[in-house]
Design a protein around this motif. Structure first.
Motif, PDB file in Angstrom:
ATOM      1  N   MET A 184       0.990  -1.258   0.068  1.00  0.00           N
ATOM      2  CA  MET A 184      -0.039   0.089   0.092  1.00  0.00           C
ATOM      3  C   MET A 184       0.905   1.229  -0.085  1.00  0.00           C
ATOM      4  N   PRO A 185       0.959   1.885  -1.010  1.00  0.00           N
ATOM      5  CA  PRO A 185       1.753   3.063  -1.188  1.00  0.00           C
ATOM      6  C   PRO A 185       1.201   4.179  -0.299  1.00  0.00           C
ATOM      7  N   ILE A 186       2.276   5.165   0.009  1.00  0.00           N
ATOM      8  CA  ILE A 186       1.836   6.496   0.912  1.00  0.00           C
ATOM      9  C   ILE A 186       1.995   7.519  -0.232  1.00  0.00           C
ATOM     10  N   GLN A 187       0.800   7.967  -0.690  1.00  0.00           N
ATOM     11  CA  GLN A 187       0.851   8.854  -1.754  1.00  0.00           C
ATOM     12  C   GLN A 187       1.381  10.184  -1.405  1.00  0.00           C
TER      13      GLN A 187
ATOM     14  N   MET B 122      -2.592   9.073   2.764  1.00  0.00           N
ATOM     15  CA  MET B 122      -2.127   7.979   2.577  1.00  0.00           C
ATOM     16  C   MET B 122      -2.595   7.572   1.037  1.00  0.00           C
ATOM     17  N   ILE B 123      -3.645   7.608   0.947  1.00  0.00           N
ATOM     18  CA  ILE B 123      -4.176   6.852  -0.428  1.00  0.00           C
ATOM     19  C   ILE B 123      -4.562   7.890  -1.435  1.00  0.00           C
ATOM     20  N   LYS B 124      -5.184   9.253  -0.952  1.00  0.00           N
ATOM     21  CA  LYS B 124      -5.275  10.292  -2.237  1.00  0.00           C
ATOM     22  C   LYS B 124      -4.241  11.160  -2.076  1.00  0.00           C
ATOM     23  N   GLY B 125      -3.196  11.412  -1.379  1.00  0.00           N
ATOM     24  CA  GLY B 125      -2.107  12.211  -1.614  1.00  0.00           C
ATOM     25  C   GLY B 125      -2.534  13.599  -1.205  1.00  0.00           C
ATOM     26  N   VAL B 126      -3.792  13.640  -0.286  1.00  0.00           N
ATOM     27  CA  VAL B 126      -4.071  14.997  -0.212  1.00  0.00           C
ATOM     28  C   VAL B 126      -3.135  15.984   0.723  1.00  0.00           C
ATOM     29  N   GLY B 127      -2.824  17.053   0.451  1.00  0.00           N
ATOM     30  CA  GLY B 127      -2.126  18.079   1.466  1.00  0.00           C
ATOM     31  C   GLY B 127      -2.936  18.534   2.636  1.00  0.00           C
ATOM     32  N   ILE B 128      -2.019  19.195   3.421  1.00  0.00           N
ATOM     33  CA  ILE B 128      -2.712  19.821   4.723  1.00  0.00           C
ATOM     34  C   ILE B 128      -4.044  20.533   4.393  1.00  0.00           C
ATOM     35  N   TRP B 129      -4.185  21.237   3.031  1.00  0.00           N
ATOM     36  CA  TRP B 129      -5.120  22.068   2.707  1.00  0.00           C
ATOM     37  C   TRP B 129      -6.572  21.236   2.749  1.00  0.00           C
ATOM     38  N   GLY B 130      -6.163  19.776   2.517  1.00  0.00           N
ATOM     39  CA  GLY B 130      -7.597  19.134   2.038  1.00  0.00           C
ATOM     40  C   GLY B 130      -8.014  18.635   3.435  1.00  0.00           C
ATOM     41  N   ILE B 131      -7.124  18.751   4.511  1.00  0.00           N
ATOM     42  CA  ILE B 131      -7.780  17.903   5.845  1.00  0.00           C
ATOM     43  C   ILE B 131      -7.545  18.777   6.892  1.00  0.00           C
TER      44      ILE B 131
END
Lengths: 347, 248
Positions: free
Chosen positions: A225-228, A311-320
């Motif tokens: 499982m990659p860390i995107q 991990m999966i979607k590769g979202v940055g801090i702005w997404g979370i």
């Protein structure tokens, strides 16, 4: 006593309502540049089904990924351009169904629902027509094309293990000192009370970090499982979650007088909601509204969203940032509450 | 007897929990190097009073000084000047004797050298050379209690507070324990001890008897027996405690 009598009721209600992999009211987005009779008809059918809520429409395929990252979109239905024309002239048309593969079970269920609705429409069309129409559906599982279970279980396991180690072990360790009387001796000593607490908490913090490292290594190298997204961000968010769990453990230790009580509160008060209400095992969207509201109080829910996003979607801090803020607020709340209860005890 | 140094001084020290007055305007003095017995039935307010003196409970009103420090503002300094042993046996059972000495020595700010020196002295004095690396849980209760007391005075406090230190211990060990208390007092450490055992009250230089949150009597055991025309402290205690309205 109350716990013993109330437990079966709570369990039965939660299991009865929550244990269903059926999905209702899933947020979806539509990409429809044809806007013709056929696409409107299909969209109407989808909208009127109880399974989907159309959250937004997107204009181009480049917007699709953005919709997945920023919103709570589970699925996008993309019609090919000139849908009705194609259907009328070539008897063939295509619809792409793109699902969020981070939750493989849910993604499969949702794509099946959409396919069924489209098949229904197709067979109705064919009843009126001698030449059969074929609407082909192309299913894409975004982020997790192979639908690996690990994509949903790794974040879930992390949310659970960290809470268990941090909250339960901390509360038991502190209450044990209360029971043995050593806590009193420490409080009478010149050591500052907060230093006493920190030194009780640090070992479990370290154990939790080692656990995180183990889980991440295993999921990358064994489960593939990659860390995107950014590893640094993932670790920072995880540390925040561990601190949140530790402060929860601290709070539990201020309300319980025996190790058994601490353990019972941790297990029933933490484990049960994490398994039931964190969205890890059972989709939250189709729970009764009361449970949906309660699920917002479960820190693991927010942590699992964060882990999946990073991990999966590769979202940055702005997404979370919203989820991060919620966990931070919970942490502060538990720390302040613990301090308050601690002071009352000393008075 | 004229120039007695006062180490604990309270003036109308009071603690209320809501409407309940646990400790009601108690006023007393304790002198340096004396063994001060703090007696009372269960629920008489002993533990509450003691908690205020050792700085883990804020008084409702009244004044008190311990080792010259104010119980409202200087609790940190008080904590450095006192030793404490609670009625629950309070060493870490899952650490060895040596480790307990190191831990508590460190908490009270002793240097490694001091800990080594005093720790060895302590172990020799208690004849625990062979047990030093064994877990505390393997010791008999009497030994644990003696060890706990020795560790409580490891940092040479001005005052040591003992909260029912001899509960559940056989008479011989209790006697030995009191020998240790005498020795500490002889070295100038003031001993503030609560107890249920009236024979132990006889060993004290002075005793106070608390009934329903109030100090009913305070004097040397001999003087108290004279005043109440009693043969033993037990009789004195029963006479005074009979008026108690609070239940157990």
């Amino acid at each position: 006593m109350l716990v013993l009598l109330g437990l079966p009721i709570v369990q039965l209600l939660i299991f009865g309502f929550a244990i269903t992999t059926e999905v209702r009211n899933a947020n979806i987005a539509i990409l429809d540049n044809s806007k013709d009779e056929a696409t409107q008809n299909i969209i109407g059918r989808i909208e009127s089904s109880q399974y989907f809520d159309i959250d937004r429409t997107v204009k181009s395929s480049s917007e699709i990924e953005k919709a997945f990252k920023t919103g709570k979109i589970k699925l996008v239905i993309a019609f090919q351009p000139n849908f009705q024309n194609e259907l009328a002239h070539t008897n063939k048309a295509q619809i792409q169904i793109i699902a969020d593969g981070t939750d493989p079970n849910q993604a499969t269920t949702l794509t099946n629902y959409v396919s069924a609705i489209i098949m229904d429409y197709q067979s109705e069309l064919n009843q009126q027509n001698s030449v059969p129409y074929t609407i082909s559906t192309e299913i894409r599982m975004l982020y997790n094309p192979e639908l690996k279970g690990a994509y949903s279980s790794v974040p879930g396991v992390m949310g659970m293990i960290l809470l268990l180690i941090s909250a339960m072990m901390t509360s038991i360790a502190i209450v044990k000192e209360k029971e043995l009387g050593t806590m009193e001796v420490l409080l009478v000593s010149p050591m500052k009370p907060w230093l006493v607490i920190i030194s009780k908490v640090v070992p479990y913090f370290i154990v939790s970090l080692i656990n995180v490292a183990t889980i991440l290594l295993l999921s990358v190298f064994i489960l593939g499982m990659p860390i995107q997204g950014s590893l640094l961000l993932l670790i920072a968010e995880t540390i925040l979650y561990i601190i949140c769990s530790l402060s929860l453990g601290l709070f539990i230790s201020t309300v319980s007088d025996t190790q058994q009580a601490a353990m019972l509160i941790s297990l029933i008060g933490l484990m049960l909601p994490v398994v039931m209400l964190s969205g890890y095992a059972f989709p939250i969207a189709n729970m009764p509204i009361v449970l949906q509201i309660i699920s917002n109080l479960v820190p693991a829910k927010w942590y699992i969203i964060i882990t999946k996003s990073v991990m999966i979607k590769g979202v940055g801090i702005w997404g979370i940032w919203k989820e991060t803020l919620i966990i931070t607020a919970m942490t502060l709340f538990f720390i302040l509450l613990s301090i308050k209860r601690f002071k009352i005890r000393l008075q | 007897m004229l120039t007695k140094e006062i180490v604990i001084k309270t003036d109308k020290l009071t603690k209320k929990f809501g409407d309940f007055i646990a400790t009601n305007e108690i006023t007393f003095e304790v002198y340096k190097g004396e063994i001060f017995g703090f007696l009372g039935a269960n629920g008489a307010g002993k533990t509450t009073a003691m908690k205020m003196l050792i700085g883990i409970s804020k008084p409702s009103y009244g004044k008190a000084q311990v080792a010259g420090f104010d119980v409202y503002k200087q609790t940190e300094k008080i904590k450095k000047s006192i030793g404490y042993m609670s009625q629950k046996f309070s060493l870490y059972e899952d650490l060895t004797i040596k480790e307990n000495i190191q831990l508590f020595g460190g908490i009270y700010g002793l240097s490694d050298k001091e800990i080594e020196l005093k720790g060895t002295g302590l172990i020799n004095k208690l004849n625990l050379q062979n047990e030093a690396d064994k877990l505390v849980s393997s010791l008999p209760l009497g030994w644990k209690q003696k060890l706990a007391f020795s560790i409580a005075i490891l940092h040479d406090p001005k005052i040591v507070f003992l909260d029912e230190p001899t509960g559940g211990v056989d008479p011989v060990t209790r006697r030995q324990f009191w020998d240790m208390i005498y020795e500490a007092a002889h070295h100038g450490i003031t001993v503030f001890v609560t107890t249920h055992y009236m024979d132990e009250a006889e060993y004290c230089d002075r005793v106070s008897i608390m009934v329903d949150g109030v100090i009913k009597a305070l004097d040397s055991p001999g003087e108290l027996k004279n005043q109440h025309n009693a043969k033993s402290m037990e009789e004195v205690f029963i006479m005074l405690a009979r008026s108690a309205k609070r239940g157990e």
